[in-house]
Design a protein around this motif. Structure first.
Motif, PDB file in Angstrom:
ATOM      1  N   SER A  46      -7.126   4.931  17.616  1.00 24.67           N
ATOM      2  CA  SER A  46      -8.278   5.604  17.047  1.00 24.67           C
ATOM      3  C   SER A  46      -8.762   4.965  15.765  1.00 24.67           C
ATOM      4  N   PHE A  47      -7.863   4.340  15.021  1.00 22.37           N
ATOM      5  CA  PHE A  47      -8.280   3.598  13.838  1.00 22.37           C
ATOM      6  C   PHE A  47      -7.181   2.590  13.497  1.00 22.37           C
ATOM      7  N   ALA A  48      -7.504   1.660  12.619  1.00 20.14           N
ATOM      8  CA  ALA A  48      -6.606   0.547  12.305  1.00 20.14           C
ATOM      9  C   ALA A  48      -5.670   0.933  11.169  1.00 20.14           C
ATOM     10  N   GLN A  49      -4.576   1.592  11.528  1.00 19.85           N
ATOM     11  CA  GLN A  49      -3.641   2.034  10.504  1.00 19.85           C
ATOM     12  C   GLN A  49      -2.862   0.863   9.921  1.00 19.85           C
ATOM     13  N   LEU A  50      -2.503   1.016   8.646  1.00 23.16           N
ATOM     14  CA  LEU A  50      -1.694   0.004   7.976  1.00 23.16           C
ATOM     15  C   LEU A  50      -0.230   0.190   8.322  1.00 23.16           C
ATOM     16  N   GLU A  51       0.475  -0.906   8.449  1.00 22.84           N
ATOM     17  CA  GLU A  51       1.915  -0.837   8.615  1.00 22.84           C
ATOM     18  C   GLU A  51       2.564  -0.607   7.261  1.00 22.84           C
ATOM     19  N   GLU A  52       3.696   0.082   7.258  1.00 20.00           N
ATOM     20  CA  GLU A  52       4.398   0.362   6.014  1.00 20.00           C
ATOM     21  C   GLU A  52       5.185  -0.871   5.581  1.00 20.00           C
ATOM     22  N   VAL A  53       5.057  -1.253   4.311  1.00 22.53           N
ATOM     23  CA  VAL A  53       5.753  -2.412   3.751  1.00 22.53           C
ATOM     24  C   VAL A  53       7.011  -1.930   3.048  1.00 22.53           C
ATOM     25  N   ILE A  54       8.142  -2.534   3.408  1.00 25.30           N
ATOM     26  CA  ILE A  54       9.423  -2.182   2.810  1.00 25.30           C
ATOM     27  C   ILE A  54       9.817  -3.251   1.802  1.00 25.30           C
ATOM     28  N   VAL A  55      10.222  -2.817   0.597  1.00 23.42           N
ATOM     29  CA  VAL A  55      10.632  -3.737  -0.456  1.00 23.42           C
ATOM     30  C   VAL A  55      12.007  -3.322  -0.975  1.00 23.42           C
ATOM     31  N   THR A  56      12.616  -4.212  -1.760  1.00 24.45           N
ATOM     32  CA  THR A  56      13.911  -3.920  -2.388  1.00 24.45           C
ATOM     33  C   THR A  56      13.789  -4.033  -3.908  1.00 24.45           C
ATOM     34  N   ALA A  57      12.673  -3.576  -4.446  1.00 26.12           N
ATOM     35  CA  ALA A  57      12.409  -3.695  -5.878  1.00 26.12           C
ATOM     36  C   ALA A  57      13.377  -2.878  -6.716  1.00 26.12           C
ATOM     37  N   GLN A  58      14.036  -1.874  -6.124  1.00 26.10           N
ATOM     38  CA  GLN A  58      14.993  -1.053  -6.849  1.00 26.10           C
ATOM     39  C   GLN A  58      16.380  -1.122  -6.213  1.00 26.10           C
ATOM     40  N   GLY A  59      16.694  -2.274  -5.628  1.00 30.30           N
ATOM     41  CA  GLY A  59      18.043  -2.502  -5.142  1.00 30.30           C
ATOM     42  C   GLY A  59      18.338  -1.983  -3.758  1.00 30.30           C
ATOM     43  N   ARG A  60      17.459  -1.188  -3.183  1.00 29.20           N
ATOM     44  CA  ARG A  60      17.634  -0.686  -1.828  1.00 29.20           C
ATOM     45  C   ARG A  60      16.286  -0.663  -1.129  1.00 29.20           C
ATOM     46  N   GLU A  61      16.293  -0.599   0.194  1.00 28.37           N
ATOM     47  CA  GLU A  61      15.042  -0.632   0.942  1.00 28.37           C
ATOM     48  C   GLU A  61      14.252   0.650   0.723  1.00 28.37           C
ATOM     49  N   GLN A  62      12.984   0.480   0.303  1.00 26.23           N
ATOM     50  CA  GLN A  62      12.081   1.595   0.066  1.00 26.23           C
ATOM     51  C   GLN A  62      10.673   1.188   0.455  1.00 26.23           C
TER      52      GLN A  62
END
Length: 793
Positions: free
Chosen positions: A32-48
């Motif tokens: 229905s629309f072009a949703q963004l994928e969620e980006v995972i980072v480790t900026a605080q030592g764990r995946e968020q």
């Protein structure tokens, strides 16, 4: 890049989403629309999730790097607001929000670099950073709780690609028509057993250079090779182990093709040095372009080896993680700091040849415990230890100074070692051992579903022991093997083995001419200790809209100069405040993030140069950096995406009464000092960033993909002098990529154009000794075209 689909996001956040918003999201589908994928980072030592981290972060994925043909951090920094990374003669300068470390190899970098959690303190490791990676997270502002001391301006958090449970591979190749640039990179992952997977990756890259050398050759010329072996082992359900072994080698010929500017300099007294340059180099061109240069040849060799061993143990209530690392770096370089030859230079035509060599060995161990997530309280505790040994030496010939005549005139003594035509060289040598110990902890409280309170702290102790000496000698005629290919290059160069050491009394007299000494450091050991707290609050204003406010204390240890100065410098500190907004809007098709920051620095470590380019280090009394940053990722439709990373910055010295003078001031008074209070810091443009788009045009089962990029910057200084001669004017650069391939992206061919408007800019500038306003400049590449092929299998 690690991503989670929308359904996983809904499941993990369902308790935090408001009922109406949750119903809307559950009803929507990717069709229905072009949703963004969620980006995972480790900026605080764990995946968020990137949108949940209370830190200003710019993320560049492997897909973006490969597609745009970006092979080094300097190219990446042109696309990011408030980020400037450049290659200099002694270090690679890294600056975030107008803060970085000066031109001295004794500095740790204020922008710290980490690869898979392993600290890389030496700036030249940026040569080996962007190889077979998953993503680069550029964290802005102090990051001392999770990344340790020294990260007072920010951190480059690099995550490499890991072997998976499926057999897969990738291949990319790039070729540039104008300068012969090439880059061939490939990787292959496969399971070896039910519990063990492996990945091997290789890269070869290089270039013929884009600037012609008047004495022969082209520069900068590069030949680099990298290789990596990665192993991923999961012997059982609670133990995961990763081993990574890296090796990189780079050889740069004519790596610093300096061009001469301002010869003669308007408004300055007539300079004999400038006259000699023009007389000795009849074809020299007094302009900045990407076509010609007149400096004598130069080279730089770089070797880097690193092993990282990471283990994670699931203990029920959390994860115990260990990171063990070892690295070894060596580099050697030769350069003339004057872009030409002097017909009257002492015993040879090269006026200021400089050789430098570095050996650095590093070991570290980190262990931390991360609690399970999902409760009312999440925490992390850990400890860190590292040890490092640095050996750095330089050899400089002052052929532009008649040492023998000056010594005889000053001391009224005739030293037989130093005649009027003697080429005199100084040879500073420095050795340092360093030990770093720290403990750290962080905690997140959830008083309500919408409110988080974040607390953190790190206590660090840094011990350094160092010694130095400076030998002096007479140079003898010699030509290293590299220069044999240039028959017109003057014979006299400066390398170990080409200089005959003279007695210390003669050396002390020579040192007095330029204000240098052969003495050891007045203080040969120092220990810095610091407690660095951080605190912050996050609040969900609405579903997918989070506001945050943070405070953090940053610290970078003091140390010892690694050049001709016996400087011992103290630590620098920062109090940083940031408020921001992270939002995902328009049915999850738009990520719009804002950050406002204010950072107060004390004791900034700055390098200053005198009229003869002899350096010393001082701790600046104070500096303030404030500004705003915006990042936008908008999926307008399945066939159109728009990106922006834009920043405004105001970075000034608050109190710096004894700064280095401008060239204009030095031409009047060689012993002057400048009050830099209230003036702009180096690499601090008021506006910077980029705007780009991805356009996809379906062609049956294939696609045409068009990516235009506009990067821009206001003017900024390149040295801590607020000298207009060392500034880069404002600019905009336009890039374009057009690719074609199947919709599943198994392969793609593309044409690329960079700097299409052919805007000439400088990456680095330096003063000519005695040139009275004449400067040398390294021109960045002008208009460039290339082709590219990529495949995933």
């Amino acid at each position: 890049m690690i991503r989670r689909p929308l359904s996983a996001y809904q499941n993990s956040h369902a308790g935090k989403l408001r009922p109406v918003a949750l119903a809307v999201l559950m009803a929507a589908t990717p069709a229905s629309f072009a949703q963004l994928e969620e980006v995972i980072v480790t900026a605080q030592g764990r995946e968020q999730s990137l949108q949940e981290v209370p830190v200003a972060v710019s993320v560049v994925s492997n897909e973006q790097l490969v597609a745009q043909g970006l092979v080094d951090l300097q190219a990446v920094s042109t696309r990011l607001g408030n980020v400037k990374i450049t290659q200099g003669t002694l270090i690679n300068s890294m600056n975030i929000r107008g803060v970085g470390s000066g031109e001295n190899p004794g500095f740790e970098q204020a922008v710290a670099t980490f690869s898979d959690g392993v600290y890389r303190s030496r700036s030249r490791t940026t040569f080996a950073s962007l190889f077979d990676i998953d993503r680069v997270e550029v964290l802005k502002g102090p990051q001392t709780t999770f990344f340790g001391a020294n990260a007072v301006a920010g951190a480059l958090n690099i995550t490499t690609r890991k072997p998976g449970r499926e057999t897969e591979g990738n291949l990319s190749a790039l070729y540039g028509f104008d300068d012969g640039e090439y880059s061939i990179e490939g990787g292959y992952s496969t399971p070896l057993t039910d519990t063990l997977s492996a990945r091997i990756a290789l890269r070869a890259r290089g270039a013929d250079g884009h600037i012609d050398q008047k004495l022969g050759g082209v520069g900068p010329e590069e030949e680099s090779y990298q290789g990596r072996l990665s192993l991923h082992w999961t012997p059982n359900d609670v133990w995961t182990s990763d081993l990574r072994v890296d090796y990189a080698q780079s050889d740069f010929n004519n790596y610093a093709p300096f061009q001469l500017l301002n010869c003669p300099a308007p408004g300055f007294p007539v300079s004999p040095v400038c006259g000699m340059l023009l007389a000795g180099n009849p074809n020299i061109e007094d302009k900045l372009d990407d076509t010609s240069w007149a400096a004598p040849g130069s080279y730089q060799d770089f070797d880097f080896f690193e092993v990282a061993f990471t283990n994670a143990f699931e203990l029920g209530g959390g994860t115990l993680r260990s990171i063990t690392a070892y690295s070894d770096l060596s580099q050697e370089s030769y350069i003339s700091l004057v872009p030409g030859t002097y017909p009257m230079a002492v015993n040879g035509g090269i006026p200021f040849p400089t050789w430098a060599a570095e050996d650095y060995e590093f070991m570290s161990q980190e262990i931390r415990f991360e609690s399970a997530t999902g409760g009312k309280f999440e925490y992390m505790v850990g400890a860190y230890f590292s040890t490092a040994e640095l050996e750095y030496e330089t050899m400089v010939a002052f052929n532009f100074l008649p040492f023998g005549a000056i010594i005889e005139d000053v001391f009224q003594v005739d030293f037989p070692d130093f005649g009027p035509a003697t080429s005199v060289s100084g040879w500073p040598q420095m050795k340092q051992k360093e030990y770093m110990r720290s403990v750290f902890a962080s905690g997140t409280f959830y008083p309500t579903d919408d409110l988080r309170i974040n607390l953190g702290a790190r206590y660090t102790e840094v011990e350094k022991n160092a010694h130095r000496t400076q030998l002096w000698g007479q140079n003898v005629s010699a030509k290293p093997k590299y220069f044999e290919q240039f028959p017109d290059t003057p014979e006299l160069v400066t390398l170990p083995g080409t200089s005959i050491q003279v007695p210390m009394t003669r050396g002390q007299a020579a040192g007095a001419v330029i204000g240098s000494t052969s003495d050891d450091f007045a203080q040969t050991s120092r220990t810095d200790r610091k407690f660095m707290p951080s605190a912050g609050i996050q609040y969900d204003l609405a579903a997918d809209v989070m506001a945050y406010a943070t405070y953090s204390k940053g610290f970078k240890a003091g140390g010892f100069s690694a050049t001709s100065s016996p400087s011992v410098f103290g630590p620098e500190e920062v109090d940083a405040y940031e408020v921001g907004l992270k939002s995902t809007l328009l049915d999850r098709t738009l990520n719009l993030n804002l950050a406002f920051f204010y950072m107060e620095y004390e004791g900034l470590q700055e390098t200053t140069f005198d009229a003869n380019l002899a350096s010393s280090i001082t701790n600046v009394a104070g500096s303030t950096s404030k500004g705003a940053e915006l990042s936008l990722n908008w999926s307008v439709s399945p066939n159109l995406s728009i990106y922006a990373d834009v920043a405004w910055l105001d970075a000034k010295y608050d109190d710096y009464p004894v700064g280095e003078c401008t060239k204009q001031q030095l031409s009047v008074d060689p012993d002057c000092v400048q009050d830099l209070s209230g003036k702009d810091r180096a690499y601090a443009p008021e506006w910077s960033g980029s705007v780009s788009a991805d356009v996809i045009m379906p062609l049956g089962s294939h696609e045409l993909r068009i990516t235009p990029v506009v990067s821009f910057s206001s003017s900024y200084f390149m040295t801590a002098t607020a000298d207009p001669l060392f500034s880069q004017g404002s600019y905009e650069k336009y890039d374009l990529r057009i690719g074609y391939g199947p919709a599943d992206r198994r392969w793609e061919v593309a044409v690329l154009g960079r700097n299409l408007a052919d805007k000439y800019t400088a990456g680095y500038k330096l003063g000519v000794p005695g040139g009275d306003g004449s400067i040398t400049s390294l021109a960045e590449r002008g208009r460039w075209f290339g082709v590219q092929f990529m495949s995933n299998f």
